[in-house]
Scaffold this motif. Structure first.
Motif, PDB file in Angstrom:
ATOM      1  N   SER A   1      35.884  48.958  44.963  1.00  0.00           N
ATOM      2  CA  SER A   1      34.702  48.121  45.234  1.00  0.00           C
ATOM      3  C   SER A   1      35.143  46.674  45.106  1.00  0.00           C
ATOM      4  CB  SER A   1      33.584  48.275  44.191  1.00  0.00           C
ATOM      5  OG  SER A   1      33.244  49.588  43.915  1.00  0.00           O
ATOM      6  N   GLY A   2      34.541  45.793  45.875  1.00  0.00           N
ATOM      7  CA  GLY A   2      34.862  44.376  45.726  1.00  0.00           C
ATOM      8  C   GLY A   2      33.782  43.516  46.326  1.00  0.00           C
ATOM      9  N   CYS A   3      33.591  42.326  45.753  1.00  0.00           N
ATOM     10  CA  CYS A   3      32.596  41.394  46.299  1.00  0.00           C
ATOM     11  C   CYS A   3      32.889  39.987  45.782  1.00  0.00           C
ATOM     12  CB  CYS A   3      31.174  41.809  45.893  1.00  0.00           C
ATOM     13  SG  CYS A   3      30.793  41.541  44.150  1.00  0.00           S
ATOM     14  N   PRO A   4      32.312  38.978  46.435  1.00  0.00           N
ATOM     15  CA  PRO A   4      32.369  37.644  45.848  1.00  0.00           C
ATOM     16  C   PRO A   4      31.456  37.643  44.622  1.00  0.00           C
ATOM     17  CG  PRO A   4      31.577  37.597  48.143  1.00  0.00           C
ATOM     18  CD  PRO A   4      31.528  39.013  47.679  1.00  0.00           C
ATOM     19  N   SER A   5      31.923  37.085  43.515  1.00  0.00           N
ATOM     20  CA  SER A   5      31.083  37.033  42.313  1.00  0.00           C
ATOM     21  C   SER A   5      30.218  35.781  42.348  1.00  0.00           C
ATOM     22  CB  SER A   5      31.972  37.010  41.068  1.00  0.00           C
ATOM     23  OG  SER A   5      31.252  36.470  39.974  1.00  0.00           O
ATOM     24  N   PRO A   6      28.896  35.953  42.438  1.00  0.00           N
ATOM     25  CA  PRO A   6      28.016  34.776  42.484  1.00  0.00           C
ATOM     26  C   PRO A   6      28.121  33.921  41.222  1.00  0.00           C
ATOM     27  CG  PRO A   6      26.838  36.737  43.192  1.00  0.00           C
ATOM     28  CD  PRO A   6      28.143  37.205  42.612  1.00  0.00           C
ATOM     29  N   CYS A   7      28.437  34.520  40.083  1.00  0.00           N
ATOM     30  CA  CYS A   7      28.505  33.758  38.828  1.00  0.00           C
ATOM     31  C   CYS A   7      29.854  33.070  38.652  1.00  0.00           C
ATOM     32  CB  CYS A   7      28.229  34.659  37.633  1.00  0.00           C
ATOM     33  SG  CYS A   7      26.533  35.256  37.609  1.00  0.00           S
ATOM     34  N   LEU A   8      30.934  33.692  39.116  1.00  0.00           N
ATOM     35  CA  LEU A   8      32.281  33.162  38.850  1.00  0.00           C
ATOM     36  C   LEU A   8      32.827  32.343  40.011  1.00  0.00           C
ATOM     37  CD1 LEU A   8      33.888  36.327  37.214  1.00  0.00           C
ATOM     38  CD2 LEU A   8      32.870  34.351  36.067  1.00  0.00           C
ATOM     39  N   LYS A   9      32.202  32.473  41.188  1.00  0.00           N
ATOM     40  CA  LYS A   9      32.692  31.799  42.393  1.00  0.00           C
ATOM     41  C   LYS A   9      34.141  32.199  42.705  1.00  0.00           C
ATOM     42  CE  LYS A   9      29.032  28.730  42.433  1.00  0.00           C
ATOM     43  NZ  LYS A   9      28.230  29.422  41.411  1.00  0.00           N
ATOM     44  N   LYS A  10      34.480  33.430  42.365  1.00  0.00           N
ATOM     45  CA  LYS A  10      35.754  34.046  42.732  1.00  0.00           C
ATOM     46  C   LYS A  10      35.419  35.441  43.249  1.00  0.00           C
ATOM     47  CE  LYS A  10      37.533  33.449  38.501  1.00  0.00           C
ATOM     48  NZ  LYS A  10      38.431  33.387  37.346  1.00  0.00           N
ATOM     49  N   ASN A  11      36.412  36.138  43.782  1.00  0.00           N
ATOM     50  CA  ASN A  11      36.168  37.530  44.169  1.00  0.00           C
ATOM     51  C   ASN A  11      36.521  38.444  43.009  1.00  0.00           C
ATOM     52  OD1 ASN A  11      35.635  36.617  46.826  1.00  0.00           O
ATOM     53  ND2 ASN A  11      37.852  36.582  47.210  1.00  0.00           N
ATOM     54  N   VAL A  12      35.693  39.441  42.794  1.00  0.00           N
ATOM     55  CA  VAL A  12      36.005  40.445  41.777  1.00  0.00           C
ATOM     56  C   VAL A  12      36.067  41.812  42.448  1.00  0.00           C
ATOM     57  CG1 VAL A  12      35.035  39.143  39.848  1.00  0.00           C
ATOM     58  CG2 VAL A  12      33.568  40.717  41.130  1.00  0.00           C
ATOM     59  N   ALA A  13      36.891  42.672  41.903  1.00  0.00           N
ATOM     60  CA  ALA A  13      37.033  44.009  42.482  1.00  0.00           C
ATOM     61  C   ALA A  13      37.418  44.991  41.391  1.00  0.00           C
ATOM     62  CB  ALA A  13      38.100  44.002  43.580  1.00  0.00           C
ATOM     63  N   LEU A  14      37.192  46.258  41.674  1.00  0.00           N
ATOM     64  CA  LEU A  14      37.715  47.338  40.846  1.00  0.00           C
ATOM     65  C   LEU A  14      38.604  48.186  41.744  1.00  0.00           C
ATOM     66  CD1 LEU A  14      34.421  48.382  38.998  1.00  0.00           C
ATOM     67  CD2 LEU A  14      36.323  47.075  38.023  1.00  0.00           C
ATOM     68  N   GLY A  15      39.609  48.797  41.157  1.00  0.00           N
ATOM     69  CA  GLY A  15      40.497  49.627  41.953  1.00  0.00           C
ATOM     70  C   GLY A  15      41.439  50.398  41.060  1.00  0.00           C
ATOM     71  N   TYR A  16      42.349  51.108  41.706  1.00  0.00           N
ATOM     72  CA  TYR A  16      43.359  51.872  40.970  1.00  0.00           C
ATOM     73  C   TYR A  16      44.736  51.320  41.313  1.00  0.00           C
ATOM     74  CZ  TYR A  16      39.969  55.309  39.411  1.00  0.00           C
ATOM     75  OH  TYR A  16      38.916  55.925  38.782  1.00  0.00           O
ATOM     76  N   VAL A  17      45.591  51.133  40.290  1.00  0.00           N
ATOM     77  CA  VAL A  17      46.989  50.740  40.529  1.00  0.00           C
ATOM     78  C   VAL A  17      47.911  51.619  39.695  1.00  0.00           C
ATOM     79  CG1 VAL A  17      46.461  48.319  41.058  1.00  0.00           C
ATOM     80  CG2 VAL A  17      47.030  48.974  38.694  1.00  0.00           C
ATOM     81  N   ASN A  18      49.180  51.635  40.093  1.00  0.00           N
ATOM     82  CA  ASN A  18      50.190  52.377  39.330  1.00  0.00           C
ATOM     83  C   ASN A  18      50.154  51.925  37.869  1.00  0.00           C
ATOM     84  OD1 ASN A  18      50.833  53.488  41.751  1.00  0.00           O
ATOM     85  ND2 ASN A  18      52.760  52.359  42.009  1.00  0.00           N
ATOM     86  N   ARG A  19      50.320  52.877  37.005  1.00  0.00           N
ATOM     87  CA  ARG A  19      50.207  52.680  35.557  1.00  0.00           C
ATOM     88  C   ARG A  19      50.993  51.457  35.044  1.00  0.00           C
ATOM     89  NH1 ARG A  19      49.308  55.358  30.977  1.00  0.00           N
ATOM     90  NH2 ARG A  19      48.160  56.947  32.070  1.00  0.00           N
ATOM     91  N   ASP A  20      52.224  51.254  35.549  1.00  0.00           N
ATOM     92  CA  ASP A  20      53.053  50.152  35.030  1.00  0.00           C
ATOM     93  C   ASP A  20      52.532  48.786  35.468  1.00  0.00           C
ATOM     94  OD1 ASP A  20      53.783  50.947  37.643  1.00  0.00           O
ATOM     95  OD2 ASP A  20      55.666  49.826  37.490  1.00  0.00           O
ATOM     96  N   LEU A  21      51.558  48.760  36.377  1.00  0.00           N
ATOM     97  CA  LEU A  21      51.011  47.479  36.851  1.00  0.00           C
ATOM     98  C   LEU A  21      49.600  47.229  36.319  1.00  0.00           C
ATOM     99  CD1 LEU A  21      52.137  47.874  40.563  1.00  0.00           C
ATOM    100  CD2 LEU A  21      53.216  46.426  38.819  1.00  0.00           C
ATOM    101  N   ALA A  22      49.117  48.124  35.448  1.00  0.00           N
ATOM    102  CA  ALA A  22      47.709  48.063  35.030  1.00  0.00           C
ATOM    103  C   ALA A  22      47.465  47.022  33.938  1.00  0.00           C
ATOM    104  CB  ALA A  22      47.251  49.441  34.559  1.00  0.00           C
ATOM    105  N   LYS A  23      48.527  46.310  33.558  1.00  0.00           N
ATOM    106  CA  LYS A  23      48.358  45.336  32.468  1.00  0.00           C
ATOM    107  C   LYS A  23      47.695  44.057  32.972  1.00  0.00           C
ATOM    108  CE  LYS A  23      51.325  43.645  29.548  1.00  0.00           C
ATOM    109  NZ  LYS A  23      52.748  43.337  29.260  1.00  0.00           N
ATOM    110  N   LYS A  24      46.786  43.560  32.137  1.00  0.00           N
ATOM    111  CA  LYS A  24      46.089  42.302  32.417  1.00  0.00           C
ATOM    112  C   LYS A  24      47.094  41.201  32.772  1.00  0.00           C
ATOM    113  CE  LYS A  24      43.097  39.091  29.960  1.00  0.00           C
ATOM    114  NZ  LYS A  24      42.367  38.807  28.739  1.00  0.00           N
ATOM    115  N   GLY A  25      46.809  40.433  33.828  1.00  0.00           N
ATOM    116  CA  GLY A  25      47.675  39.329  34.211  1.00  0.00           C
ATOM    117  C   GLY A  25      48.717  39.685  35.259  1.00  0.00           C
ATOM    118  N   THR A  26      48.890  40.984  35.545  1.00  0.00           N
ATOM    119  CA  THR A  26      49.869  41.400  36.560  1.00  0.00           C
ATOM    120  C   THR A  26      49.475  40.848  37.929  1.00  0.00           C
ATOM    121  OG1 THR A  26      50.245  43.438  35.332  1.00  0.00           O
ATOM    122  CG2 THR A  26      50.989  43.408  37.624  1.00  0.00           C
TER     123      THR A  26
END
Ligand SMILES: *[C@@H]1O[C@H](CO)[C@@H](O)[C@H](O)[C@H]1NC(C)=O
Length: 377
Positions: free
Chosen positions: A322-347
């Motif tokens: 899922s993804g959309c422009p965030s009206p509060c943050l003025k950035k795009n936010v999304a949810l998704g799945y990535v390979n386990r070794d890339l799931a760390k915040k900041g990747t």
């Protein structure tokens, strides 16, 4: 349109000139012309929005074996919860996949179950199948009763103030608690303090004949109608999963980071559909059983929607759910799945939007801080 189901508020939505679309077989409001999607979103974060969620499935489960039954079809733990307590849980399949996410509320003499609109028909078939054929439920005293009534949500920082105009004791209601037979100006409602926006708020079950007057009471107290468009951007900012996107029969609670909903006792004792598979996912998650994890993603520029491929160094490493422009943050936010070794915040990853590589960063939802009420505050 004629073949679509209608909620008891359908005529009201049309009278408000709402933009209507088909959603899970229902003809539902996406937004209302008074504000439009963006303002409806911001108004819910700042004041309060009213949502028609009557398309969701509401059920009562009665009978002496109702708790044993629900602890078989879901991993919910009712042993320690007291009447009036609601829990987010899921219907599981034999593979440890997720058939639906749902809310189970323990009442004094029954359970109250809310299912997603798009899943309710298959869920009910699954439940009847389990009642008929599961050896664990042979002879069980369980009645599964659909409730024909409306459900509205009032969500936002002013929701409690608005409810307090009509109902005593609102400050004593914790988030995820429920009160039955509450009188609102002569109308009997069932009031749950919960929601799907990240804000404090209430879901109110009411008879179809009373739903329009009930909505009008809240409109008169400064709440505004909000459609399904803003409902989606609100839940995304709050990092809340949506069935059919982040959750599906093919995902599992370990990959979806939904294991917090299963108590220690349930994971030790089991006795629910898919237990062995979920135990395997949990114990062997880092040994290849769960190769991808659900993450949050933040980006700027073109918006990544569902099915967008996630890449690192030109190699596919995941996908957006899922993804959309965030009206509060003025950035795009999304949810998704990535390979386990890339799931760390900041990747750092790339989102392939049309032919462009859009840089994005893995983030931990919620993207916008949640504002759930805690009685002890
Ligand atoms: C974890 O994997 C091992 C080896 O594949 C297997 O023997 C074990 O049963 C698995 N654990 C669970 C709980 O299924």
């Amino acid at each position: 349109m004629s073949s679509m189901k209608k909620t008891a508020l359908h005529g009201f939505h049309l009278a408000q000139k709402a933009k209507m679309e088909g959603f899970a077989g229902y003809h539902m409001p996406i937004s209302y012309p008074k504000m439009g999607v963006l303002k409806e979103h911001l108004y819910t974060r700042e004041v309060a929005g009213i949502f028609d969620v009557s398309h969701m499935g509401q059920y009562e489960i009665r009978g002496a074996d109702r708790e044993r039954f629900i602890e078989y079809v879901t991993p919910v733990d009712l042993q320690k919860s007291h009447p009036g307590h609601a829990a987010l849980t899921m219907l599981t399949n034999e593979k440890g996949g997720i058939k639906d996410d749902c809310i189970v509320t323990k009442m004094y003499d029954h359970l109250y179950l809310v299912l997603n609109a798009g899943c309710k028909d298959k869920d009910v078939a699954h439940i009847h199948e389990a009642l008929k054929n599961a050896p664990q439920l042979r002879g069980a005293d369980v009645q599964f009763i659909p409730l024909e009534r409306s459900l509205i949500a009032v969500q936002g920082p002013k929701a409690a103030i608005i409810l307090s105009e009509f109902v005593d004791g609102i400050p004593d209601m914790d988030f995820m608690s429920c009160r039955q037979k509450v009188n609102v100006k002569g109308m009997e409602v069932q009031l749950s303090r919960c929601g799907y926006t990240g804000e404090d708020g209430f879901e109110i079950a009411v008879s179809d004949k009373d739903v329009v007057p009930l909505v009008e009471l809240f409109l008169a107290k400064n709440a505004e109608m909000v459609g399904l468009g803003a409902r989606d951007s609100l839940r995304l900012e709050a990092g809340l999963n949506l069935y059919g996107h982040e959750l599906s029969e093919e995902t599992n609670p370990v990959a979806a980071r939904f294991m917090w909903s299963i108590s220690k006792r349930r994971m030790e004792e089991g006795g629910f559909i898919g237990y062995d598979a979920i135990k395997h996912f949990k114990e062997n998650a880092t040994k290849g059983a769960v190769p991808q994890l659900r993450v949050g993603l933040v980006s700027t520029g073109p918006v990544a929607r569902e099915h967008t491929v996630i890449e690192v160094d030109g190699k596919e490493v995941g996908y957006v759910t899922s993804g959309c422009p965030s009206p509060c943050l003025k950035k795009n936010v999304a949810l998704g799945y990535v390979n386990r070794d890339l799931a760390k915040k900041g990747t750092k990853v790339n989102l392939v939007v049309r032919d462009r590589r859009v840089p994005a960063e893995v983030a931990t939802p919620p993207f916008v801080p949640t504002n759930y009420y805690r009685k002890s505050q």
